[in-house]
Design a protein around this motif. Structure first.
Motif, PDB file in Angstrom:
ATOM      1  N   PHE A   1       0.824  -1.214   0.000  1.00  0.00           N
ATOM      2  CA  PHE A   1       0.000   0.000   0.000  1.00  0.00           C
ATOM      3  C   PHE A   1       0.856   1.260   0.000  1.00  0.00           C
ATOM      4  O   PHE A   1       0.437   2.308  -0.508  1.00  0.00           O
ATOM      5  N   PHE A   2       2.075   1.177   0.557  1.00  0.00           N
ATOM      6  CA  PHE A   2       2.937   2.344   0.650  1.00  0.00           C
ATOM      7  C   PHE A   2       4.225   2.194  -0.167  1.00  0.00           C
ATOM      8  O   PHE A   2       5.096   3.067  -0.105  1.00  0.00           O
TER       9      PHE A   2
ATOM     10  N   ASN B   1       4.150   7.252  -4.808  1.00  0.00           N
ATOM     11  CA  ASN B   1       2.949   6.543  -4.343  1.00  0.00           C
ATOM     12  C   ASN B   1       1.942   7.576  -3.826  1.00  0.00           C
ATOM     13  O   ASN B   1       2.230   8.309  -2.877  1.00  0.00           O
TER      14      ASN B   1
ATOM     15  N   ASN C   1      -0.593   7.222  -2.015  1.00  0.00           N
ATOM     16  CA  ASN C   1      -0.982   6.988  -0.621  1.00  0.00           C
ATOM     17  C   ASN C   1      -0.048   7.693   0.361  1.00  0.00           C
ATOM     18  O   ASN C   1      -0.458   8.080   1.454  1.00  0.00           O
TER      19      ASN C   1
ATOM     20  N   VAL D   1      -1.288  11.269   0.671  1.00  0.00           N
ATOM     21  CA  VAL D   1      -2.435  11.368   1.582  1.00  0.00           C
ATOM     22  C   VAL D   1      -1.976  11.243   3.025  1.00  0.00           C
ATOM     23  O   VAL D   1      -2.439  11.976   3.909  1.00  0.00           O
ATOM     24  N   LEU D   2      -1.043  10.320   3.280  1.00  0.00           N
ATOM     25  CA  LEU D   2      -0.502  10.145   4.629  1.00  0.00           C
ATOM     26  C   LEU D   2       0.113  11.448   5.129  1.00  0.00           C
ATOM     27  O   LEU D   2      -0.134  11.877   6.266  1.00  0.00           O
TER      28      LEU D   2
ATOM     29  N   LEU E   1      -5.282   4.440   7.559  1.00  0.00           N
ATOM     30  CA  LEU E   1      -5.417   4.833   6.158  1.00  0.00           C
ATOM     31  C   LEU E   1      -5.536   3.611   5.259  1.00  0.00           C
ATOM     32  O   LEU E   1      -6.320   3.604   4.305  1.00  0.00           O
ATOM     33  N   LEU E   2      -4.779   2.569   5.569  1.00  0.00           N
ATOM     34  CA  LEU E   2      -4.851   1.338   4.783  1.00  0.00           C
ATOM     35  C   LEU E   2      -6.262   0.758   4.809  1.00  0.00           C
ATOM     36  O   LEU E   2      -6.794   0.342   3.777  1.00  0.00           O
TER      37      LEU E   2
ATOM     38  N   GLY F   1      -9.051   4.041   3.725  1.00  0.00           N
ATOM     39  CA  GLY F   1      -8.873   4.549   2.375  1.00  0.00           C
ATOM     40  C   GLY F   1      -9.207   6.021   2.229  1.00  0.00           C
ATOM     41  O   GLY F   1      -8.460   6.779   1.619  1.00  0.00           O
TER      42      GLY F   1
ATOM     43  N   GLU G   1      -9.524   9.896   2.991  1.00  0.00           N
ATOM     44  CA  GLU G   1      -8.661  10.840   3.705  1.00  0.00           C
ATOM     45  C   GLU G   1      -9.357  11.450   4.917  1.00  0.00           C
ATOM     46  O   GLU G   1      -8.771  11.531   6.008  1.00  0.00           O
TER      47      GLU G   1
ATOM     48  N   SER H   1     -10.047   8.813   7.681  1.00  0.00           N
ATOM     49  CA  SER H   1      -8.786   8.420   8.308  1.00  0.00           C
ATOM     50  C   SER H   1      -8.317   9.491   9.280  1.00  0.00           C
ATOM     51  O   SER H   1      -7.815   9.182  10.377  1.00  0.00           O
TER      52      SER H   1
END
Length: 639
Positions: A387-388, A393, A395, A398-399, A427-428, A431, A433, A436
């Motif tokens: 996922f990361f 990436n 994601n 977003v993190l 987050l995983l 999904g 934002e 999370s």
């Protein structure tokens, strides 16, 4: 009470207990400028054996802790914030030290605790509260529990929150003198008498009773009353020596021509084996809601989650409730309106940092430092997980956005290394934002003390862990202490990010959702630590691991732990503790039980001991080390 000068304060003293986050609110003889300062409240033993309550301002603590921080840095593997010191800080050590407040425990007459456990008042003169302290974390009851280890107290009739110090009665004082004259013990005679009186009440061994009988003869009749028998000091010494030696073994029978003594060390009841249940299913989840989507059985839901976790297919819904994003009492339509408001609020905060100009950022060093730290951490968070993984990436973007927005949401806390570990599984799973972020904010509300700048929250948890381990597994606790590991620093990573780096994503999700229920007690995550250490006890002791080996062994446990087995063991240890007849107030406070003397439950609910008894009676027979609980029994209420 004394508002000591530098010369008044002994150089050689030992801290028996310390509690951070305590403000000085009022003190007779102190200027207004000295009030509302934060510091540490301690119980201290002086070189001459006397004890006192001592409040130290943080100015002094910071100066004194320079050398201690070098030791603490050994376990602080996740870095620190750089922050400007308070304007009250002074480099004049003598001035800071002069602000220490000391209350000799021998002079203490009364103290009072507010109902919300946020304030304590002390008095050394009847009718006058000479000083008042405010506990930032609302945990004054912890200090009270430790203070009761050093003084005998009784609650007043007119105010159950006020305690008076009970002076030793005349007989006890005479006994003190008798012990001193006989020169039987090397320690303080007062401590010996209180210890023996306590043992007499709890475990009335014949030997101790006979020793007291001999001493009573001395008190009231003198040596002549013994009609020419051998020297009293020899006889009493013999009796007490036999009594103390009998206590050294778990179960020892000492026989003589005249009596037989049976002594038993305090031990925990057998540990029950409690199998894990099945996860909360979609059918049960929907069945526990009304037609409009309100969750009608909140306690029942939490109990089911504690027993077996949550089915992965509904985690994205259930977690929002567990993390206080969605209120349990809201209908589906109300939740939609809530989500709309929360979405607007989130993007409003996000815009605050996204619209900051380069010039603003250049003049805002604290923001700039936090932004840099977020960027560095995001680029090394779980990069081996698909996922990361990989470059560019989305994601990771977003993190980073969520963490930067949290800086604006809670600028007092901001960002501390380790927070990205907490956010990544959320987050995983979710999904989205916005979802999370709000679930992350709810999680951080629970564990914010982990990231205190002065690490007071972590230090307190490590202290509580050490105390729980000493109670539940004294042999292991003693071994760790002998190997310079009694401070539990090797568990720092476990507690800081709630075991995130010790388990796979699947297992950490199961562990977290169980812990979020708050069952079966406060600080259950500390019992998780105890359970892990209990499983490694034989290795640590048999191989005689020292500090370095212990630290390496614990780190090597990462990704090798069985979450269900650990949860089952931790629950069994909990039931062992609450069923122990020698359960202390110190342990009661840590796991959230009422201290001795508090009124019993009045809501008709079962106590933990009653629940355990019910579980045992309903459980099938088992040939293991302890009784087994039926999986259908949740230990609290049937669903």
């Amino acid at each position: 009470m004394s508002s000591s000068s530098v010369e008044d304060i002994p150089d050689q003293c030992k801290d028996l207990f310390t509690q951070d986050g305590v403000l000085l609110k009022a003190c007779i003889g102190r200027s207004i400028n000295e009030l509302n300062c934060i510091g540490m409240l301690c119980i201290v033993q002086n070189a001459d054996g006397t004890k006192c309550i001592e409040w130290r301002p943080n100015d002094l603590i910071t100066i004194d802790s320079d050398t201690q921080d070098q030791e603490w840095a050994v376990v602080n593997t996740i870095g620190r914030r750089q922050r400007t010191l308070s304007g009250n800080m002074t480099s004049d050590y003598a001035t800071a030290r002069a602000r220490i407040i000391r209350i000799p425990i021998d002079d203490l007459k009364t103290f009072r605790v507010s109902r919300n456990n946020q304030q304590m008042q002390f008095s050394t003169k009847p009718g006058v509260w000479q000083m008042s302290f405010y506990f930032q974390h609302g945990n004054a009851e912890i200090f009270v529990a430790y203070l009761k280890n050093h003084v005998k107290t009784a609650k007043t009739r007119h105010d159950r929150n006020t305690y008076v110090i009970v002076e030793p009665n005349t007989e006890t004082q005479v006994l003190n003198r008798s012990f001193a004259e006989l020169d039987i013990f090397t320690e303080n005679p007062t401590d010996v008498v209180w210890s023996l009186v306590s043992n007499l009440r709890q475990r009335p061994y014949e030997t101790t009773m006979e020793a007291f009988s001999k001493l009573t003869d001395i008190v009231y009749f003198g040596n002549e009353a013994l009609n020419g028998k051998r020297d009293v000091s020899e006889e009493v010494a013999d009796l007490l020596t036999k009594s103390m030696s009998a206590m050294e073994d778990a179960t020892t029978v000492a026989k003589s021509d005249e009596y037989e003594v049976i002594s038993v060390k305090p031990t925990l009841p057998p540990r029950p084996c409690i199998p894990r249940g099945t996860p909360l299913s979609t059918e049960k989840w929907e069945g526990l809601q009304d037609t409009e989507g309100r969750v009608t059985e909140v306690d029942g839901v939490k109990q089911l989650i504690f027993r077996g976790g949550v089915a992965h297919s509904i985690r994205h819904s259930v977690w929002k409730y567990l993390l206080d994003y969605h209120p349990w009492s809201m209908s589906h339509s109300e939740i939609k309106n809530l989500q709309r408001r929360k979405t607007e609020e989130y993007f409003s905060m996000k815009l605050q940092w996204r619209s900051m100009t380069e010039g603003q950022e250049a003049r805002f060093s604290e923001y700039r430092d936090r932004k840099s730290l977020v960027e560095k951490d995001v680029n090394r968070t779980d990069r081996t997980h698909p996922f990361f993984a990989g470059d560019n990436n989305p994601n990771l973007v977003v993190l980073q956005d969520i963490l930067m927005t949290y800086v604006m949401y809670n600028f007092d806390l901001g960002y501390v290394q380790g927070m990205s570990d907490i956010l990544a599984p959320l987050l995983l799973l979710l999904g989205n934002e916005v979802d999370s972020f709000w679930c992350f904010a709810g999680f951080m509300e629970r564990i914010a003390p982990n990231f205190d700048m002065d690490q007071a929250g972590m230090k307190q948890q490590l202290l509580h862990l050490q105390q729980l381990l000493t109670f539940a597994s004294p042999e292991l606790a003693q071994h760790l202490s002998q190997k310079d590991s009694g401070n539990m620093y090797f568990c720092f990573r476990w507690l800081l990010v709630w075991f995130k780096r010790e388990f796979s994503y699947r297992d950490i999700m199961r562990l977290w959702e169980v812990l979020w229920t708050g069952l079966p007690c406060a600080n259950f995550h500390l019992l998780i630590c105890v359970a892990i250490l209990d499983a490694e006890k034989d290795i640590l002791i048999s191989k005689d691991y020292g500090f370095t080996e212990i630290l390496k062994h614990v780190n090597d446990l990462s990704m090798r732990l069985e979450v269900d087995k650990i949860l089952s063991t931790a629950e069994g240890i909990y039931h062992q503790i609450v069923s122990a007849p020698h359960l202390t107030d110190q342990i009661r406070v840590i796991i959230g039980l009422p201290t001795v003397g508090c009124p019993p439950q009045s809501d008709g609910s079962q106590s933990d001991e009653e629940s355990l008894s019910q579980m045992r009676s309903e459980a099938p027979s088992h040939s293991g080390n302890g009784p087994t609980m039926a999986p259908t029994v949740n230990g609290y209420t049937r669903i």
